[in-house]
Design an enzyme around this catalytic site. Structure first.
Site: not given
Ligand code: PGA
Length: 248
Positions: A9-11, A93, A95, A163, A169, A208, A229-230
């Site tokens: 997930n590049w956000k 998600h 967010e 999640e 993050g 993470s 994500g990251g």
């Molecule tokens: P992260 O994000 O791997 O950067 O913790 C995961 C996500 O939000 O899908």
């Protein structure tokens, strides 16, 4: 047998440099590895589909509107995601739930919209830090799952991503025991609701996930992959996670 899935997930990240990373990643994949999905921002979906065309890497959106079309400035429909050549979409998600006040009922409608457009829905659920500290963590996650998930889900149409919000993050992850307990509960609930089909729905862990912790997380029987994500932003970080999944 469930096929394992490494999803990135590049956000709100994406530029020419990241498209280079994507093409490096696509070129490195053997035909017979885990399923791989990258979810770039909507503006890059078509380009990402093109870059990964002759590879096993699939492309997905990060969100869609529940309605098929209409007066919703700035939104995109599931069919618009599909029209780019994408095959999946993330919904719910944390967010999106926080930034856009999305409730379980909104997310359930988005899953239905994804299905109507023939997209695989990746449905995210997970608890806050306070909820993790309290006595009802599993009940809270179960209630979220029940309310966000429409009837009629199958292994072909739905993936669940667990999640924990406090792990996203932050570099913090639940203990392996907490991951196992939560994923087992989700599996039981999927089977209770969908019968044998519930056993075919993949459950990803997200929050993470890094090259350093992926292998341990993937030892859990009901962890079928990760939503990353990251560490999905660089091929050199994402590849070891894919490799750990291939070995699990
Ligand atoms: P992260 O994000 O791997 O950067 O913790 C995961 C996500 O939000 O899908």
């Amino acid at each position: 047998m469930r096929r394992s899935l490494a999803a990135g997930n590049w956000k709100m990240n994406g530029n020419a440099e990241l498209m280079e990373e994507l093409s490096t990643l696509a070129a490195a994949q053997p035909d017979a590895g885990p399923d791989i999905l990258i979810c770039p921002p909507a503006t890059l979906l078509s380009q990402a589909v093109e870059v990964t065309q002759n590879s096993p890497v699939r492309i997905g959106g990060q969100d869609c509107h529940a309605a098929p079309k209409g007066a919703h400035t700035g939104d995109i429909s599931a069919q618009m995601v599909k029209d780019t050549g994408a095959s999946a979409v993330i919904v719910g998600h944390s967010e999106r739930r926080a930034d856009h006040h999305e409730a379980d009922s909104d997310i359930r409608a988005k899953v239905e919209a994804a299905w109507a457009a023939d997209l695989l829905a990746i449905l995210c659920i997970g608890e806050s830090e306070d909820e993790r500290m309290g006595p009802d963590t599993l009940d809270i996650i179960a209630a979220q799952l029940d309310a966000s998930m429409p009837d009629g889900a199958t292994g072909e149409t739905l993936v669940i991503a667990y999640e924990p919000i406090w792990a996203i993050g932050t570099g913090r992850v639940p203990t392996l025991e907490q991951i196992i307990e939560t994923h087992d509960m989700i599996r039981d609930r999927l089977v209770a609701r969908f019968g044998a089909e519930g056993d075919k729905i993949r459950i990803l862990y997200g929050g993470s996930v890094k090259p350093t912790n992926a292998a341990e997380i993937f030892t859990a029987q009901n962890v079928d992959g990760a939503l990353v994500g990251g560490a999905s932003l660089k091929a050199a970080d994402f590849q070891p996670i894919i490799d750990a999944l291939a070995k699990a």
